[in-house]
Design an enzyme around this catalytic site. Structure first.
Site, short mmCIF file in Angstrom:
data_model
loop_
_atom_site.label_atom_id
_atom_site.label_comp_id
_atom_site.label_asym_id
_atom_site.label_seq_id
_atom_site.Cartn_x
_atom_site.Cartn_y
_atom_site.Cartn_z
N THR A 12 49.58 52.34 34.13
CA THR A 12 48.78 51.56 34.31
C THR A 12 48.04 51.50 32.96
OG1 THR A 12 46.68 50.71 35.60
CG2 THR A 12 46.92 53.17 35.15
N ASN A 14 44.92 49.92 33.38
CA ASN A 14 43.62 50.04 34.09
C ASN A 14 42.74 51.41 33.99
OD1 ASN A 14 41.24 49.94 35.86
ND2 ASN A 14 42.11 48.10 36.69
N GLU A 41 54.32 42.08 37.26
CA GLU A 41 53.99 41.86 38.72
C GLU A 41 54.38 40.55 39.35
OE1 GLU A 41 49.89 42.24 39.62
OE2 GLU A 41 49.59 44.37 38.78
N ASP A 70 48.89 49.25 43.15
CA ASP A 70 48.41 47.78 43.24
C ASP A 70 47.19 47.60 44.12
OD1 ASP A 70 49.31 45.57 41.81
OD2 ASP A 70 49.10 44.76 43.82
N SER A 71 46.42 47.00 43.97
CA SER A 71 45.22 46.83 44.72
C SER A 71 44.61 45.33 44.88
CB SER A 71 43.98 47.55 44.28
OG SER A 71 44.04 47.76 42.93
N ASP A 149 33.92 45.02 41.72
CA ASP A 149 32.84 46.20 42.28
C ASP A 149 31.70 45.58 42.28
OD1 ASP A 149 34.64 48.46 42.71
OD2 ASP A 149 34.31 49.31 40.78
N LYS A 167 31.66 56.12 45.16
CA LYS A 167 32.79 55.09 45.55
C LYS A 167 33.93 56.01 45.90
CE LYS A 167 35.72 51.76 43.69
NZ LYS A 167 36.08 50.85 42.14
P1 IMP Z 1 46.27 44.91 39.98
O1 IMP Z 1 46.24 46.17 40.97
O2 IMP Z 1 46.31 45.63 38.66
O3 IMP Z 1 46.93 43.84 40.40
O4 IMP Z 1 44.66 44.33 39.83
C1 IMP Z 1 44.07 44.30 41.00
C2 IMP Z 1 42.62 43.49 40.65
O5 IMP Z 1 41.93 43.64 41.88
C3 IMP Z 1 42.05 44.08 39.60
O6 IMP Z 1 41.92 43.41 38.42
C4 IMP Z 1 40.31 44.18 40.15
O7 IMP Z 1 39.92 42.99 39.41
C5 IMP Z 1 40.63 44.11 41.55
N1 IMP Z 1 40.47 45.48 42.19
C6 IMP Z 1 41.16 46.38 42.59
N2 IMP Z 1 40.69 47.45 42.92
C7 IMP Z 1 39.45 47.28 42.73
C8 IMP Z 1 38.22 48.05 42.78
O8 IMP Z 1 38.33 49.38 43.17
N3 IMP Z 1 37.09 47.65 42.28
C9 IMP Z 1 37.05 46.32 41.70
N4 IMP Z 1 38.02 45.66 41.84
C10 IMP Z 1 39.16 45.95 42.20
#
Ligand code: IMP
Length: 193
Positions: A12, A14, A41, A70-71, A149, A167
């Site tokens: 990742t 992130n 993605e 992925d979230s 968040d 959290k």
């Molecule tokens: P991906 O999982 O890289 O596709 O990104 C998912 C997006 O959802 C992220 O860029 C965040 O903006 C948002 N996101 C996912 N999880 C969280 C979290 O725990 N807190 C805040 N934003 C989240």
């Protein structure tokens, strides 16, 4: 849980996700090691599909065991938007844009969802999901965490107002990670990380 320290690669870019999974892993003797790589993605209707396609792409490159995650944020009154498009919507509309979309909307219920894919060469990815229910706040509050968040209200605080350990007690990522850890523990005789 008494098994030896294991290192789990997490692909990742992130940093926020890495810090959270590091802390969650530490309590179970799992060391999370970040590999900064952007896998493609795909546009899909579910996070599970996005994670699965990302996993299948990355396994060709890394050819070893790793996880990806992925979230997304699913807002009930917006029919689940932004959902699997959360990363793009965060980059374009941001928290301000979501608050604007929600300005006249009474039902503010929302769910954060996390999908972790455990990937091994020559195996189908194993998928673990977690979610947490909350509400979209009326305004952004707090500077902790990342992404949405500051606008995600859980009880009386936004995730942006919680320390990482707070959290991590309730989050979608915790729920998915605990399922992954349970799986690893159950498969420890046959599974090496
Ligand atoms: P991906 O999982 O890289 O596709 O990104 C998912 C997006 O959802 C992220 O860029 C965040 O903006 C948002 N996101 C996912 N999880 C969280 C979290 O725990 N807190 C805040 N934003 C989240």
């Amino acid at each position: 849980m008494g098994f030896n320290v294991r290192t789990l690669l997490f692909i990742t870019r992130n940093e926020g996700k890495v810090r959270e999974l590091e802390e969650l892993g530490r309590a179970h003797d799992i060391v999370i090691k970040q590999v900064g790589y952007d896998y493609p993605e795909v546009q899909a209707d579910t996070l599970e599909e996005v994670a699965r396609w990302g996993a299948l792409h990355a396994i060709e490159i890394f050819k070893r065991t790793f996880i990806i995650e992925d979230s997304g944020l699913f807002v009930e009154s917006l029919d689940g938007f932004p959902g699997p498009y959360s990363a793009y919507v965060y980059k374009t509309l941001g928290n301000k844009g979501i608050l604007k979309l929600m300005s006249r909307i009474k039902n503010r219920r929302a769910i954060f969802k996390s999908v972790i894919a455990l990937c091994e060469p020559s195996h189908e990815p194993v998928i673990f999901t977690g979610s947490v229910e909350g509400e979209i706040a009326k305004k952004a509050m707090g500077k902790e965490g990342f992404g949405f968040d500051p606008i995600f209200l859980y009880d009386d605080k936004t995730f942006g107002e919680m320390r990482r350990d707070e959290k991590n007690m309730v989050s979608h990522r915790r729920a998915a990670m605990l399922k992954l850890i349970r799986w690893i523990v159950e498969h420890k005789d046959v599974y090496t990380i």
